[in-house]
Design a protein around this motif. Structure first.
Motif, PDB file in Angstrom:
ATOM      1  N   ALA A 279      -7.824  10.951  -8.403  1.00  0.00           N
ATOM      2  CA  ALA A 279      -8.217  12.181  -7.785  1.00  0.00           C
ATOM      3  C   ALA A 279      -8.018  13.358  -8.926  1.00  0.00           C
ATOM      4  CB  ALA A 279      -7.583  12.153  -6.446  1.00  0.00           C
TER       5      ALA A 279
ATOM      6  N   SER B 280      -9.331   5.144  -9.246  1.00  0.00           N
ATOM      7  CA  SER B 280      -8.700   4.604  -7.941  1.00  0.00           C
ATOM      8  C   SER B 280      -9.357   5.028  -6.749  1.00  0.00           C
ATOM      9  CB  SER B 280      -7.489   5.867  -7.776  1.00  0.00           C
ATOM     10  OG  SER B 280      -8.057   7.164  -7.419  1.00  0.00           O
TER      11      SER B 280
ATOM     12  N   THR C 218      -7.793  -3.060  -2.508  1.00  0.00           N
ATOM     13  CA  THR C 218      -9.409  -3.332  -2.119  1.00  0.00           C
ATOM     14  C   THR C 218     -10.122  -3.123  -3.130  1.00  0.00           C
ATOM     15  OG1 THR C 218      -8.940  -1.070  -1.299  1.00  0.00           O
ATOM     16  CG2 THR C 218      -8.672  -2.876   0.392  1.00  0.00           C
TER      17      THR C 218
ATOM     18  N   SER D 238      -1.776   8.847  -9.006  1.00  0.00           N
ATOM     19  CA  SER D 238      -0.569   9.005  -8.702  1.00  0.00           C
ATOM     20  C   SER D 238       0.196   7.617  -8.675  1.00  0.00           C
ATOM     21  CB  SER D 238      -0.594   9.494  -7.342  1.00  0.00           C
ATOM     22  OG  SER D 238      -1.056   8.672  -6.447  1.00  0.00           O
TER      23      SER D 238
ATOM     24  N   GLN E 129      -0.952   0.734  -3.286  1.00  0.00           N
ATOM     25  CA  GLN E 129      -2.385   0.090  -3.219  1.00  0.00           C
ATOM     26  C   GLN E 129      -3.016   0.158  -4.427  1.00  0.00           C
ATOM     27  OE1 GLN E 129      -1.751   2.454  -1.053  1.00  0.00           O
ATOM     28  NE2 GLN E 129      -1.740   1.714   1.081  1.00  0.00           N
TER      29      GLN E 129
ATOM     30  N   ASN F 115      -0.417  12.638 -16.220  1.00  0.00           N
ATOM     31  CA  ASN F 115      -0.482  13.049 -14.891  1.00  0.00           C
ATOM     32  C   ASN F 115       0.356  14.240 -15.166  1.00  0.00           C
ATOM     33  OD1 ASN F 115       0.374  13.606 -12.312  1.00  0.00           O
ATOM     34  ND2 ASN F 115      -0.368  11.542 -11.751  1.00  0.00           N
TER      35      ASN F 115
HETATM   36  C1  FAD Z   1      -5.751  -0.528   3.050  1.00  0.00           C
HETATM   37  C2  FAD Z   1      -5.607   0.376   1.849  1.00  0.00           C
HETATM   38  C3  FAD Z   1      -6.235  -0.320   0.806  1.00  0.00           C
HETATM   39  C4  FAD Z   1      -6.402   0.663  -0.270  1.00  0.00           C
HETATM   40  N1  FAD Z   1      -6.721   0.010  -1.444  1.00  0.00           N
HETATM   41  C5  FAD Z   1      -6.770   0.950  -2.495  1.00  0.00           C
HETATM   42  C6  FAD Z   1      -7.147   0.311  -3.906  1.00  0.00           C
HETATM   43  O1  FAD Z   1      -7.532  -0.674  -3.910  1.00  0.00           O
HETATM   44  N2  FAD Z   1      -7.203   1.334  -4.989  1.00  0.00           N
HETATM   45  C7  FAD Z   1      -6.821   2.466  -5.101  1.00  0.00           C
HETATM   46  O2  FAD Z   1      -6.575   2.872  -5.832  1.00  0.00           O
HETATM   47  N3  FAD Z   1      -6.240   2.969  -3.887  1.00  0.00           N
HETATM   48  C8  FAD Z   1      -6.322   2.253  -2.557  1.00  0.00           C
HETATM   49  N4  FAD Z   1      -5.631   2.926  -1.368  1.00  0.00           N
HETATM   50  C9  FAD Z   1      -5.361   4.214  -1.643  1.00  0.00           C
HETATM   51  C10 FAD Z   1      -4.013   4.373  -1.935  1.00  0.00           C
HETATM   52  O3  FAD Z   1      -3.185   4.588  -0.994  1.00  0.00           O
HETATM   53  C11 FAD Z   1      -4.081   6.097  -2.570  1.00  0.00           C
HETATM   54  O4  FAD Z   1      -4.579   6.871  -1.577  1.00  0.00           O
HETATM   55  C12 FAD Z   1      -5.072   6.170  -3.724  1.00  0.00           C
HETATM   56  O5  FAD Z   1      -4.573   5.023  -4.945  1.00  0.00           O
HETATM   57  C13 FAD Z   1      -4.720   7.634  -4.416  1.00  0.00           C
HETATM   58  O6  FAD Z   1      -5.552   7.750  -5.612  1.00  0.00           O
HETATM   59  P1  FAD Z   1      -5.106   8.869  -6.606  1.00  0.00           P
HETATM   60  O7  FAD Z   1      -3.946   8.380  -7.280  1.00  0.00           O
HETATM   61  O8  FAD Z   1      -6.393   8.914  -7.520  1.00  0.00           O
HETATM   62  O9  FAD Z   1      -5.028  10.161  -5.626  1.00  0.00           O
HETATM   63  P2  FAD Z   1      -3.668  11.058  -5.417  1.00  0.00           P
HETATM   64  O10 FAD Z   1      -2.773  10.110  -4.803  1.00  0.00           O
HETATM   65  O11 FAD Z   1      -4.286  12.328  -4.818  1.00  0.00           O
HETATM   66  O12 FAD Z   1      -3.143  11.339  -6.915  1.00  0.00           O
HETATM   67  C14 FAD Z   1      -3.821  12.267  -7.894  1.00  0.00           C
HETATM   68  C15 FAD Z   1      -2.702  12.508  -9.047  1.00  0.00           C
HETATM   69  O13 FAD Z   1      -3.496  13.177 -10.062  1.00  0.00           O
HETATM   70  C16 FAD Z   1      -2.670  13.971 -10.490  1.00  0.00           C
HETATM   71  N5  FAD Z   1      -3.357  15.108 -11.064  1.00  0.00           N
HETATM   72  C17 FAD Z   1      -4.035  16.109 -10.434  1.00  0.00           C
HETATM   73  N6  FAD Z   1      -4.757  17.000 -11.218  1.00  0.00           N
HETATM   74  C18 FAD Z   1      -4.189  16.534 -12.567  1.00  0.00           C
HETATM   75  C19 FAD Z   1      -4.762  16.908 -13.977  1.00  0.00           C
HETATM   76  N7  FAD Z   1      -5.643  18.052 -13.966  1.00  0.00           N
HETATM   77  N8  FAD Z   1      -4.357  16.160 -14.961  1.00  0.00           N
HETATM   78  C20 FAD Z   1      -3.499  15.102 -14.894  1.00  0.00           C
HETATM   79  N9  FAD Z   1      -2.880  14.636 -13.577  1.00  0.00           N
HETATM   80  C21 FAD Z   1      -3.594  15.368 -12.474  1.00  0.00           C
HETATM   81  C22 FAD Z   1      -1.653  14.461  -9.311  1.00  0.00           C
HETATM   82  O14 FAD Z   1      -0.247  14.954  -9.998  1.00  0.00           O
HETATM   83  C23 FAD Z   1      -1.668  13.088  -8.667  1.00  0.00           C
HETATM   84  O15 FAD Z   1      -0.456  12.253  -9.033  1.00  0.00           O
HETATM   85  C24 FAD Z   1      -5.747   1.913  -0.218  1.00  0.00           C
HETATM   86  C25 FAD Z   1      -5.028   2.416   0.949  1.00  0.00           C
HETATM   87  C26 FAD Z   1      -5.255   1.651   2.002  1.00  0.00           C
HETATM   88  C27 FAD Z   1      -4.570   2.229   3.215  1.00  0.00           C
END
Ligand code: FAD
Ligand code: AMP
Lengths: 331, 285
Positions: A220, A245, A263, A278, A282, A297
């Motif tokens: 994200a 992610s 997933t 992050s 999962q 990050n």
């Molecule tokens: C049943 C179930 C299954 C799931 N399966 C999966 C799966 O298979 N895979 C998966 O990935 N997730 C899965 N999820 C979702 C998981 O829980 C998280 O929501 C997801 O992994 C979060 O993705 P993220 O780290 O990209 O986003 P976020 O948690 O929003 O993290 C974004 C990160 O980016 C950092 N950031 C922001 N801007 C910048 C920047 N400019 N430079 C550097 N860093 C920055 C932030 O500090 C933060 O740490 C599942 C959830 C459920 C309930």
């Protein structure tokens, strides 16, 4: 401790699925020390082209029933055939790949055999249990990956488990077991065919995590589809594959095929670079076995740093372009 | 006219696990987690309603769970289900998929003359995807799992797309059949306002005062329940007793915490990082 492994092929390429080799080896490490053998069971239209490879990973015999009517997944027919094979061998352990085929048939068989089936195991081992002697311990994540449960099936046989592709490792060395395939006799019943397959549309696989040494993943934090170009460029510059992610996929930065995690795909590259991810449980479930993890990050408290080996706290939109520049210079 | 049963489960919202969701001893504190309609069961219900809307039918939603699961059954009524039933009994506690599928299968048999059973692909608390197929096995139905699209349906047959992982399969099946439905299959509809107003007061019989009962009955507000005895089930096949798998141990997942080498954000630091990557991972020809 006798084991049976469900052998599956890729219906498009007619080659064994990797998970079949992985589970054969796993079953060998479970059964062999206790003097048990590993059998494969297969049904379909044709044996996989490279089924001989199974014998390099510890299989003793491969039972099969082939019939052109079984070119597609006819769940009821598959169930009857595989169940008959399992009953005839009376194994202690039965392993299935947690593929869309394995997850279709394994529960049918467990239901018929009235035994336990533990889905998506990440670790399997044998140990003593009370007065029951040696049994299979099956570890799996549950509750959306927030807990790790150890499940046992103490009073029923066989003890059944499924494992996702990529979770069990293949060994470096090969065994040299003689190839032994045995046609299994079945009175095929036409009534077992209950579905009609009107068409098959192969999915174009755009992502190949299996052969990638390096995976560069964006989350994200990448911020936009436009910024995601940086992730692709870094992957290309390193000769790696692009991961993501679920959040990045949900935001539409990149297609779902790239998703890594519970997933998505389970990956185990030599190097995994997590950018703006992050590191929620999962996501970690799909990548924490990578040999090395680099996290970029801007939040120093992000959980990803808890499993990373190398890290930079900062804005990926500033860091990656600099990396790309140096990669050009060095490369 | 088709009789359609939807299997629905109330699950803890594992996506929003917060700090107090885990107890000191590493077990899950269910009370701290909001309970929701298992997401893919909403897709199964939506598919049932789509079929009913077009070829007429009765949609019956059943759920095995504690009294609190009445919440998802009310939601099913808001969406347009004709009937709902809560299968509840202390003796069902700690059921694994084999015991759960036994209870659900017996309920489907008791309902009788069912043409179609729809389940979610998997429940997000266990992610096993086993209950659907195990019900199909016990009621002797054909099954199609991972249904990602309902293409066509008539009184005689259904044509669906199945996500076969490496390929999409287009499958035609007659009734009776059990399908497990994925999130891709459709977008669940919103609750209907009129139905929401009407069923807002729907509840289990025990939760009405005596003097309210006749009004509740007239308005169809009483959500029927079924116990082990009502269904004439064998106790040995229910709950913990009927479950071949046992939970031996549970631990919450901790971060491993390895040797973490941090790099600064100055150009020279990034250059060093790139060098370290190149040295170990990039083959220079
Ligand atoms: C049943 C179930 C299954 C799931 N399966 C999966 C799966 O298979 N895979 C998966 O990935 N997730 C899965 N999820 C979702 C998981 O829980 C998280 O929501 C997801 O992994 C979060 O993705 P993220 O780290 O990209 O986003 P976020 O948690 O929003 O993290 C974004 C990160 O980016 C950092 N950031 C922001 N801007 C910048 C920047 N400019 N430079 C550097 N860093 C920055 C932030 O500090 C933060 O740490 C599942 C959830 C459920 C309930
Ligand atoms: N207790 C239950 N009551 C009703 N349906 C259930 C129950 N448990 C599982 N199911 C159904 O079976 C599907 C698969 O569940 P699971 O095997 O737990 O992943 C769910 O999506 C539901 O449709």
């Amino acid at each position: 401790m006798k084991s049976v492994v469900f052998i599956e092929k890729n219906p498009v390429s007619n080659q064994l699925r990797n998970v079949s080799l992985e589970l054969t080896h796993k079953a060998y490490t479970l059964s062999n020390p206790l003097g048990g053998e590993v059998l494969g069971i297969f049904t379909g239209d044709l044996l996989p082209e490279n089924s001989d490879e199974l014998f390099q990973f510890g299989m003793s015999r491969l039972l099969y029933y082939t019939d052109e009517r079984l070119a597609h997944l006819h769940s009821i027919a598959y169930k009857h055939i595989l169940e008959a094979m399992i009953r005839s061998e009376a194994p202690d352990i039965v392993l299935f790949g947690a593929t869309h085929t394995g997850r279709d048939i394994a529960p049918l068989i467990a239901s018929s055999l009235k035994t336990g089936l533990t889905a998506d195991c990440t670790q399997l081992y044998i140990d003593e249990y009370k007065d029951k002697g040696k049994i299979l311990y099956q570890m799996r994540p549950a509750f959306g990956g927030n807990i790790l449960a150890t499940i046992i099936t103490p009073d029923h046989r066989p003890m059944m488990a499924s494992v996702r592709e990529g979770v069990m490792l293949l060994p470096e060395e090969r065994l040299n077991f003689p190839v032994k395939t045995e046609a299994f006799p079945i009175d095929f019943d036409e009534l077992w065919i209950k579905s009609e397959f009107l068409g098959i549309v192969p999915k174009v696989k755009k992502v190949d995590f299996n052969s990638a040494n390096i995976i560069v993943s964006g989350g994200a934090g990448v911020g936009s589809e436009e910024n995601f170009r940086l992730i692709r460029e870094l992957a290309r510059a390193l000769g790696g594959e692009v991961g993501a992610s679920r959040a990045a996929v949900d935001f539409g930065f990149v297609e779902k095929d790239h998703q890594v995690g519970q997933t998505g795909s389970v990956v185990r590259p030599k190097l995994y670079i997590a950018c703006g991810i992050s590191g929620q449980i999962q996501h970690r479930a799909g990548m924490e076995e990578s040999q090395r993890i680099i996290a970029i990050n801007k939040d120093p408290e992000a959980p990803i740093f808890g499993i990373a080996h190398m890290g930079i706290v900062g804005d990926l939109n500033e860091i990656i372009p600099v990396m790309l520049r140096y990669l050009k210079e060095e490369g | 006219m088709k009789k359609i049963v939807v299997l629905a489960k109330q699950v803890p919202d594992t996506a929003n696990v917060t700090g107090d969701a885990m107890k000191e001893d590493g077990t899950v504190n269910r009370a701290a987690l909001p309970a929701i309609f298992n997401p893919e069961d909403l897709n199964a219900l939506e598919m049932a309603l789509t079929i009913k809307d077009k070829i007429a039918g009765e949609v019956i939603v059943i759920s095995m769970g504690p009294p609190k699961a009445v919440e998802i059954l009310k939601h099913s009524l808001y969406m347009g289900a004709d009937r709902v039933m809560l299968i509840t009994d202390r003796k069902f506690a700690a059921a694994d998929t084999l015991a759960t599928s036994y209870v659900l299968a017996e309920t489907v048999k008791k309902i009788g003359n069912v043409d179609l059973v729809l389940a979610g692909r998997q429940a997000i608390d266990g992610d096993t995807a086993q209950v659907g197929p195990q019900v199909a096995d016990k009621i002797g139905f054909n099954q199609v799992t991972y249904v990602s699209n309902l293409k066509e349906f008539t009184d005689e047959y259904l044509i669906v797309e199945r996500d076969g992982e490496v390929q999409t399969e287009v499958i035609k099946t007659a009734y009776p059949v059990l399908l497990t439905v994925t999130a891709e299959a459709n977008t669940p509809r919103y609750p209907n306002c009129r139905k929401m107003l009407h069923y807002f007061r729907a509840d289990l019989k025990d939760n009405f005062r005596k003097d309210e009962l006749s009004v509740a009955e007239e308005n169809d507000w009483i959500i029927p329940t079924c116990t082990m005895d009502d269904l004439g089930l064998e106790e040995d096949r229910c709950g913990l007793k009927g479950s071949p798998t046992k939970v031996h141990k549970i631990k919450s997942i901790m971060l491993k915490g390895g040797d973490l080498k941090m790099y600064g954000t100055e150009a020279t630091d990034i250059k060093q990082l790139v060098r370290d990557i190149m040295k170990d991972y990039v083959e220079v020809n």
